[in-house]
Enzyme design. Structure first.
Site, mmCIF file in Angstrom:
data_model
loop_
_atom_site.group_PDB
_atom_site.id
_atom_site.type_symbol
_atom_site.label_atom_id
_atom_site.label_comp_id
_atom_site.label_asym_id
_atom_site.label_seq_id
_atom_site.Cartn_x
_atom_site.Cartn_y
_atom_site.Cartn_z
ATOM 1 N N GLY A 196 0.926 -1.369 -0.258
ATOM 2 C CA GLY A 196 -0.035 -0.061 -0.211
ATOM 3 C C GLY A 196 0.797 1.199 -0.069
ATOM 4 O O GLY A 196 0.610 2.409 0.683
ATOM 5 N N ALA A 197 2.034 1.191 -0.832
ATOM 6 C CA ALA A 197 3.001 2.370 -0.794
ATOM 7 C C ALA A 197 2.829 3.521 -1.776
ATOM 8 O O ALA A 197 3.639 4.198 -1.857
ATOM 9 C CB ALA A 197 4.285 1.573 -0.931
ATOM 10 N N ALA A 198 1.620 3.292 -2.537
ATOM 11 C CA ALA A 198 1.660 4.106 -3.650
ATOM 12 C C ALA A 198 1.137 5.615 -3.296
ATOM 13 O O ALA A 198 1.714 6.806 -3.783
ATOM 14 C CB ALA A 198 0.675 3.792 -4.565
ATOM 15 N N GLY A 206 -0.379 8.128 0.506
ATOM 16 C CA GLY A 206 -0.647 8.020 1.960
ATOM 17 C C GLY A 206 0.492 7.718 2.954
ATOM 18 O O GLY A 206 1.566 7.964 2.904
ATOM 19 N N ALA A 236 4.538 7.646 2.647
ATOM 20 C CA ALA A 236 5.590 8.117 3.525
ATOM 21 C C ALA A 236 6.290 7.191 4.190
ATOM 22 O O ALA A 236 7.505 7.610 4.750
ATOM 23 C CB ALA A 236 4.479 8.864 4.842
ATOM 24 N N ASN A 265 1.241 -2.472 5.126
ATOM 25 C CA ASN A 265 0.397 -1.219 5.434
ATOM 26 C C ASN A 265 -0.746 -1.000 4.572
ATOM 27 O O ASN A 265 -1.946 -0.392 4.983
ATOM 28 C CB ASN A 265 1.321 -0.096 5.147
ATOM 29 C CG ASN A 265 0.613 1.191 4.964
ATOM 30 O OD1 ASN A 265 0.315 1.805 6.067
ATOM 31 N ND2 ASN A 265 0.461 1.554 3.866
ATOM 32 N N TYR A 310 -14.264 -3.051 10.375
ATOM 33 C CA TYR A 310 -12.569 -2.185 10.223
ATOM 34 C C TYR A 310 -12.084 -2.527 11.549
ATOM 35 O O TYR A 310 -10.962 -2.655 11.800
ATOM 36 C CB TYR A 310 -12.730 -0.744 9.927
ATOM 37 C CG TYR A 310 -11.706 -0.091 9.909
ATOM 38 C CD1 TYR A 310 -10.807 -0.151 8.530
ATOM 39 C CD2 TYR A 310 -11.057 0.845 10.809
ATOM 40 C CE1 TYR A 310 -9.636 0.415 8.193
ATOM 41 C CE2 TYR A 310 -9.666 1.515 10.527
ATOM 42 C CZ TYR A 310 -9.172 1.271 9.497
ATOM 43 O OH TYR A 310 -7.864 1.912 9.544
ATOM 44 N N ALA A 367 -12.756 -4.607 13.737
ATOM 45 C CA ALA A 367 -12.413 -6.082 14.063
ATOM 46 C C ALA A 367 -11.190 -6.456 13.136
ATOM 47 O O ALA A 367 -10.331 -7.193 13.861
ATOM 48 C CB ALA A 367 -13.620 -6.919 13.352
ATOM 49 N N VAL A 376 -5.765 10.037 10.309
ATOM 50 C CA VAL A 376 -4.575 10.326 9.617
ATOM 51 C C VAL A 376 -5.024 11.301 8.149
ATOM 52 O O VAL A 376 -6.002 10.660 7.691
ATOM 53 C CB VAL A 376 -3.399 9.397 9.236
ATOM 54 C CG1 VAL A 376 -2.053 10.020 8.680
ATOM 55 C CG2 VAL A 376 -3.100 8.376 10.419
#
Ligand code: NAD
Length: 265
Positions: free
Chosen positions: A20-22, A24, A28, A99, A159, A161, A194
Site C-alpha cells: 500500500g505504498a503508492a 498516504g 510516507a 500497510n 474495520y 475487527a 490520519v
C-alpha cells in the site's frame, strides 16, 4: 521527516518491502526508509501513483534504490511473486511493512481480506525469506493497525475487527518468532485519524452505518488529524529499535505511547 544519521542506526544495505505504498501512510513510510538509506520495494494496486513515487525518489536517491511492483495483497500468488522478485533483484528482505488497507463497511468481506488476511499473507510469505532457521537473515515486520485496533470505531465494526485482528496477530507472531528463534521481530502501530484518502468522504464508506458519520467526523475534529510523516516516524522507531518485539505503538496528535496489555500468564 525524521532522519537518523548515526552510522550504527542507518538502514544502509537493508531491503524493505512496503505494501500500500503508492499514496498516504505507505508512501510516507517508503520515503522515510529511503531517507534513512534503505532500499525500498513499493507494492500497490495503484500502478500510476506507485510508479510516480518511484520516479520521484529515483531522482533524489539514484537508480536501484526503489522499485515499484504491482501487487494485490488479496492474492498470495502476487505476494509470492513480488517478494521473489525483490529477493532476485536485491538479494533478500530485511524489513516488511504490511500497510495496505481499506475502509469499506459495505464491502466488509473484502475489508477482512485486505486488512487482516493481507497482513497474514504478507507476513507468512516474508518469513519464508527472512526466517533465520531457513536461511534468511532475520529482520523486522511492522504492521499498520489503527486506534480501531485498540477500541471500537462505532461507525466501522468490521474495520475495527480487522485492526484488532492485526494487533493480536502481530503480538502472537512476535512471541512465536521469539520462542522459535526466527530472528524476525513483529510490531504494530495504532495511529488515530490520519490525513489521507482513506478518511475522505467517509460517509460513503460506512455502509449501513452511514448515519453515524457525524459522530465520526466529530471524533476527528476532537482528536485532530495526524500527518503521514508523524506516522512514518513511528514506523522507523519500530524498525530501528531492536528491543521492540510484540510492541504496539499508539500514535495520537498529542504524542505516542506503547500499550501495556494484560498478562496471559
Ligand atoms: N487514514 C487514517 O486515518 C488511518 C488511521 C489508522 C490506520 N490507518 C491504516 O493505514 C493504512 C494505510 O492507509 P492510508 O490512510 O494511507 O490510506 P490510503 O487510502 O491513502 O492508502 C492506502 C493504499 O493501499 C493501497 N491498497 C488498497 N488495497 C490494496 C490491496 N488489496 N493490495 C495492495 N494495495 C492496496 C491503495 O491503493 C493505497 O495506495 C491502512 O492499513 C489503514 O487502515 C489509516
Amino acid at each position: 521527516m525524521l532522519r537518523l544519521t548515526s552510522p550504527k542506526m542507518a538502514l544502509d544495505g537493508k531491503i524493505a518491502v512496503v505494501t500500500g505504498a503508492a499514496v498516504g501512510i505507505g508512501e510516507a513510510i517508503a520515503r522515510t526508509l529511503l531517507q534513512n538509506s534503505a532500499t525500498v520495494v513499493l507494492l500497490d494496486v495503484n500502478d500510476a501513483a506507485g510508479k510516480a513515487v518511484v520516479e520521484d525518489v529515483t531522482k533524489q536517491y539514484g537508480e536501484d534504490k526503489a522499485l515499484f511492483l504491482r501487487c494485490n495483497v488479496e492474492s498470495e500468488e502476487q505476494i509470492k511473486a513480488a517478494f521473489q522478485k525483490t529477493v532476485d533483484t536485491f538479494g533478500g528482505i530485511d524489513i516488511l511493512c504490511n500497510n495496505a488497507g481499506i475502509l469499506n463497511e459495505s464491502e466488509w468481506e473484502k475489508t477482512v481480506s485486505v486488512n487482516l488476511l493481507g497482513v497474514v499473507r504478507g507476513t507468512y510469505v516474508a518469513l519464508q525469506h527472512m526466517n533465520k532457521l531457513t536461511g534468511g537473515r532475520g529482520g523486522v515486520v511492522v504492521n499498520t493497525a489503527s486506534m480501531a485496533g485498540l477500541g471500537p470505531l462505532v461507525s466501522c465494526p468490521v474495520y475495527t475487527a480487522t485492526k484488532h485482528g492485526v494487533v493480536g496477530f502481530t503480538r502472537a507472531m512476535a512471541a512465536a518468532s521469539a520462542v522459535s528463534g526466527y530472528g524476525v521481530r513483529c510490531n504494530a502501530i495504532c495511529p488515530h485519524f490520519v490525513q489521507t484518502d482513506l478518511i475522505t468522504n467517509i460517509k460513503s464508506k460506512l455502509g449501513q452505518f452511514s448515519h453515524l458519520d457525524d459522530a465520526t467526523n466529530q471524533m476527528m475534529e476532537n482528536t485532530g488529524l495526524l500527518t503521514v510523516s508523524e506516522v512514518a516516524e513511528s514506523v522507523l522507531e519500530l524498525v530501528m529499535d531492536e528491543t521492540k518485539n510484540g510492541d504496539v505503538l499508539m500514535i495520537l496528535k498529542q504524542g505516542k505511547q506503547y500499550i501495556t496489555f494484560p498478562s496471559m500468564q
